[in-house]
Design a protein around this motif. Structure first.
Motif, PDB file in Angstrom:
ATOM      1  N   ASP A 120      45.057  38.302  43.852  1.00  0.00           N
ATOM      2  CA  ASP A 120      46.447  37.959  43.537  1.00  0.00           C
ATOM      3  C   ASP A 120      46.620  36.498  43.134  1.00  0.00           C
ATOM      4  OD1 ASP A 120      47.148  40.514  44.165  1.00  0.00           O
ATOM      5  OD2 ASP A 120      48.083  40.034  46.079  1.00  0.00           O
ATOM      6  N   TYR A 141      40.930  45.884  38.727  1.00  0.00           N
ATOM      7  CA  TYR A 141      41.679  46.320  39.900  1.00  0.00           C
ATOM      8  C   TYR A 141      42.424  45.120  40.466  1.00  0.00           C
ATOM      9  CZ  TYR A 141      38.784  50.523  39.876  1.00  0.00           C
ATOM     10  OH  TYR A 141      38.161  51.693  39.521  1.00  0.00           O
ATOM     11  N   ASN A 143      46.462  44.114  42.763  1.00  0.00           N
ATOM     12  CA  ASN A 143      47.676  44.614  43.398  1.00  0.00           C
ATOM     13  C   ASN A 143      48.754  44.853  42.348  1.00  0.00           C
ATOM     14  OD1 ASN A 143      47.047  44.826  46.205  1.00  0.00           O
ATOM     15  ND2 ASN A 143      46.860  42.599  46.212  1.00  0.00           N
ATOM     16  N   PRO A 144      49.665  45.799  42.612  1.00  0.00           N
ATOM     17  CA  PRO A 144      50.637  46.210  41.601  1.00  0.00           C
ATOM     18  C   PRO A 144      51.622  45.129  41.173  1.00  0.00           C
ATOM     19  CG  PRO A 144      51.074  47.308  43.696  1.00  0.00           C
ATOM     20  CD  PRO A 144      49.774  46.587  43.845  1.00  0.00           C
ATOM     21  N   LYS A 149      48.121  42.758  36.509  1.00  0.00           N
ATOM     22  CA  LYS A 149      48.674  44.012  35.998  1.00  0.00           C
ATOM     23  C   LYS A 149      49.363  43.780  34.648  1.00  0.00           C
ATOM     24  CE  LYS A 149      51.661  47.913  36.993  1.00  0.00           C
ATOM     25  NZ  LYS A 149      52.577  48.536  37.944  1.00  0.00           N
ATOM     26  N   SER A 160      43.902  49.572  37.738  1.00  0.00           N
ATOM     27  CA  SER A 160      44.079  50.390  38.934  1.00  0.00           C
ATOM     28  C   SER A 160      44.544  49.491  40.064  1.00  0.00           C
ATOM     29  CB  SER A 160      42.767  51.070  39.334  1.00  0.00           C
ATOM     30  OG  SER A 160      42.404  52.010  38.358  1.00  0.00           O
ATOM     31  N   CYS A 161      45.395  50.052  40.903  1.00  0.00           N
ATOM     32  CA  CYS A 161      45.931  49.298  42.027  1.00  0.00           C
ATOM     33  C   CYS A 161      44.958  49.310  43.201  1.00  0.00           C
ATOM     34  CB  CYS A 161      47.248  49.902  42.501  1.00  0.00           C
ATOM     35  SG  CYS A 161      48.572  49.781  41.310  1.00  0.00           S
ATOM     36  N   HIS A 164      47.194  49.426  48.051  1.00  0.00           N
ATOM     37  CA  HIS A 164      48.453  50.144  47.945  1.00  0.00           C
ATOM     38  C   HIS A 164      48.325  51.404  48.782  1.00  0.00           C
ATOM     39  CE1 HIS A 164      51.749  52.466  46.159  1.00  0.00           C
ATOM     40  NE2 HIS A 164      52.254  51.286  45.865  1.00  0.00           N
TER      41      HIS A 164
END
Length: 170
Positions: A120, A141, A143-144, A149, A160-161, A164
């Motif tokens: 992140d 990959y 976090n959303p 993203k 891909s998340c 989650h």
């Protein structure tokens, strides 16, 4: 460096596994500028190093590095432009929490990477950072709610998340 720190500019050994030290002769190592050696398969970068500079591990053609794995320290903040470009055999690298920037073409043509988990903390990713030259970029990959993203969507990269509640990552 003028401030008494060290930037590594070469490796002259022949070992397959190399540990990049965080201190040499009592001076703090803060970055890696050039570390190209055909014999090196595994690189372990010690804590304290904050930057992998532009073209640090880049190869090409018959001079392609055989690096397969890289262990990065949690102190790393920047992976520079083209840092691992054409490391065709690189299949395993951990991006540490705290990493802020992934430069342009940083992992360009890293054909053996199958996925990459981006923390992140990354707020900047350069163009073509994950391109594989005529092959679809490897999935990333994150976090959303992360910058990654948005980058993936804008660059048509499979995203891909992680972390989650509805996602299971094998």
């Amino acid at each position: 460096n003028e401030d008494g720190t060290i930037t590594i500019t070469d490796y002259t050994g022949a070992d397959e596994t190399v540990v990049v030290p965080s201190e040499i002769d009592g001076k703090r190592v803060i970055s890696i500028k050039r570390f190209f050696k055909l014999s090196v398969k595994r690189v372990i970068i010690q804590e304290g190093i904050t930057e992998i500079k532009e073209d640090a591990f880049t190869g090409g053609g018959m001079y392609s590095p055989v690096i397969e794995t890289v262990s990065l320290p949690s102190s790393l903040k920047i992976i520079g432009d083209c840092a691992f470009k054409r490391c065709y055999k690189l299949y395993d690298i951990n991006l540490p929490n705290g990493l802020i920037r992934i430069g342009q073409d940083a992992f360009y043509s890293c054909y053996s990477l199958e996925k990459l988990i981006v923390p992140d903390s990354v707020i900047e990713i350069g163009t073509h950072a994950f391109d594989r030259n005529f092959i679809a970029p490897f999935p990333i990959y994150a976090n959303p709610n992360s910058y990654t993203k948005i980058y993936a969507r804008n660059n048509k990269i499979t995203f891909s998340c992680i972390n989650h509640s509805n996602i299971i990552d094998d």
